[in-house]
Design a protein around this motif. Structure first.
Motif, short mmCIF file in Angstrom:
data_model
loop_
_atom_site.label_atom_id
_atom_site.label_comp_id
_atom_site.label_asym_id
_atom_site.label_seq_id
_atom_site.Cartn_x
_atom_site.Cartn_y
_atom_site.Cartn_z
N UNK A 12 0.80 -0.66 -0.39
CA UNK A 12 0.27 -0.12 0.20
C UNK A 12 0.80 1.25 0.23
N UNK A 13 -0.04 2.38 0.14
CA UNK A 13 0.85 3.94 -0.23
C UNK A 13 1.85 3.74 1.16
N UNK A 14 2.92 4.27 0.90
CA UNK A 14 4.20 4.69 2.28
C UNK A 14 3.79 5.49 2.75
N UNK A 15 3.51 5.60 3.65
CA UNK A 15 3.77 7.38 4.77
C UNK A 15 4.62 7.41 5.05
N UNK A 16 4.74 8.92 4.29
CA UNK A 16 6.01 9.50 4.25
C UNK A 16 6.48 10.09 5.95
N UNK A 17 4.96 10.58 7.03
CA UNK A 17 5.35 11.56 7.11
C UNK A 17 6.24 10.77 8.89
N UNK A 64 6.78 14.52 -8.54
CA UNK A 64 5.67 14.08 -8.18
C UNK A 64 3.71 13.40 -8.39
N UNK A 65 4.22 13.31 -9.50
CA UNK A 65 2.94 12.65 -10.13
C UNK A 65 3.41 11.11 -9.53
N UNK A 66 4.78 10.68 -9.74
CA UNK A 66 4.71 9.06 -9.19
C UNK A 66 4.92 9.19 -7.40
N UNK A 67 4.92 10.20 -6.67
CA UNK A 67 4.80 10.01 -4.96
C UNK A 67 2.98 9.56 -5.12
N UNK A 68 2.02 10.74 -5.45
CA UNK A 68 1.08 10.67 -5.47
C UNK A 68 0.62 8.94 -5.78
N UNK A 69 1.67 7.80 -7.19
CA UNK A 69 0.80 6.86 -6.98
C UNK A 69 1.26 6.27 -6.35
N UNK A 70 2.35 6.53 -4.76
CA UNK A 70 3.06 4.93 -3.98
C UNK A 70 3.38 5.63 -3.22
N UNK A 71 3.20 6.48 -2.72
CA UNK A 71 3.32 7.56 -1.23
C UNK A 71 1.90 8.42 -0.93
N UNK A 72 2.02 8.48 0.18
CA UNK A 72 1.00 9.50 0.64
C UNK A 72 1.63 10.35 2.36
N UNK A 73 0.97 11.95 2.50
CA UNK A 73 1.35 12.28 3.43
C UNK A 73 0.51 12.11 4.38
N UNK A 74 0.15 11.51 5.70
CA UNK A 74 -0.74 10.97 6.26
C UNK A 74 -0.95 11.26 7.78
#
Length: 384
Positions: A12-17, A64-74
């Motif tokens: 799932x998307x990686x939460x970079x926070x 940025x487009x790539x990050x939207x697909x695989x990561x998040x800031x949640x």
């Protein structure tokens, strides 16, 4: 320490926070990006409070487009923000699974201390602490821990260029036992101290433990944050009643481990903070103070006395001002730096020992305590 980050395409998307710098670098390497991208993104998240990748104007549109697909800031969800008449601010924060943890900001002149939670409830069961009565659900993730700092800083408009620096100190003294959630707490503290994140001095980040000795013995391999010991008693018999983990790791073992940690730090002028909650007619007698002074004779410490703050499901009573003052005087006469923690935020149940949150308790401990409390058993004096 923590397991390495799996390939982003398989998860799932990686939460970079919640990623400290070295893990953020590793993440960008999986994307074929250079390490400076980690520095850019870390600054956007933790220094500027970015909530989306679109805000990161010095990052290429392609990345940025790539990050939207695989990561998040949640970040976790703020359920409620409560402000005390004395300036204390408490955040009720809902985490995954529906439980609510509490985070407290305590202002003191130019100093602003944030008390951060590390677990949903607490796996320990200290008799004088509201959190322990709520039982235990799970460890908080690194994103949920550092998210508390991120939320508090944003609430004071700190995360913007030139914003006021309100959060100057962080203490891991909220809900939970930090050393029972070792990896996530270490990652979070490293983010607090990272120059590219919050840049808080290692002298202003403190981990408080009730005494998980094996974890404390390896702490110096990962951090050089300050250390506080939740002691609350001058002998094993009394501490066994107040802090049950003492039965497994008694005082002598705990203090030896704490000394090894503090002596391993490159800065040899630091002291261990001894936290001692004074409870009326339980651990507040003059002979307790003298016994405590003798116990700590060869340990580099400063002592912080904390008046017990009443809460539901407890029959303990607040120490009298006279008893508090006499206890402090005895310790100071013995040569110890001894401070009394001012009770702050008790009108919003944000004072030390009062944090309870809403825990989906897996242990059923909260049910047992409620049943026991309805019997209205009298307070037992634990020592003569």
């Amino acid at each position: 320490m923590s397991a390495p980050i799996a390939n982003h395409a398989q998860t799932a998307k990686v939460n970079l926070l919640g990623l400290p710098e070295e893990k953020l670098v590793a993440f960008f390497e999986t994307l074929g990006e250079k390490r400076f991208r980690a520095t850019q993104v870390m600054k956007w998240i933790h220094q500027l409070g970015a909530e989306s990748f679109d805000e990161m104007t010095n990052v290429s549109k392609t990345l940025r487009a790539k990050l939207v697909e695989c990561a998040e800031i949640r970040a976790p969800e703020v359920v409620e923000q409560m402000d005390s008449s004395d300036g204390t601010r408490k955040f009720l924060i809902r985490v995954e699974g529906g439980s609510v943890v509490e985070t407290v900001f305590i202002p003191d002149g130019e100093r602003g201390t944030l008390c951060v939670s590390s677990q949903v409830g607490c796996s320990l069961d200290c008799s004088f602490c509201a959190t322990g009565k709520q039982g235990f659900n799970r460890d908080l993730t690194a994103a949920e821990i550092i998210g508390q700092v991120w939320i508090a800083a944003k609430s004071f408009d700190q995360l913007r260029p030139g914003g006021p620096r309100k959060v100057t100190n962080v203490v891991m003294m909220g809900m939970g036992e930090p050393l029972m959630n070792f990896d996530n707490v270490v990652d979070s503290m490293n983010l607090m101290m990272a120059d590219n994140a919050y840049g808080i001095s290692k002298r202003r980040v403190t981990l408080s433990t009730s005494g998980v000795v094996p974890a404390l013995d390896r702490l110096n391999q990962y951090t050089d944050a300050c250390l506080a010991i939740s002691l609350h008693a001058p002998n094993d018999e009394l501490r066994n009643e107040l802090v049950p983990i003492n039965k497994k790791y008694p005082i002598a073992m705990l203090l030896d481990s704490a000394k090894r940690y503090i002596e391993s730090l490159p800065d040899n002028h630091r002291k261990i903070t001894i936290e001692y909650t004074l409870i009326d007619q339980v651990n507040d007698r003059p002979h307790h103070a003298r016994e405590l002074a003798e116990l700590l004779r060869d340990v580099p410490v400063k002592i912080n006395l904390i008046p017990f703050n009443p809460f539901n499901l407890s029959n303990y009573k607040r120490v009298s001002n006279n008893a508090m003052r006499r206890f402090q005087e005895i310790l100071m006469e013995e040569g110890y730096i001894t401070t009394v923690r001012t009770t702050r935020g008790d009108d919003i149940a944000a004072a030390c020992g009062q944090l309870a949150g809403t825990v989906n308790d897996k242990t059923k401990r909260s049910e047992r305590y409620r049943a026991q409390f309805t019997k209205a058993e009298p307070v037992r004096i634990l020592a003569p």
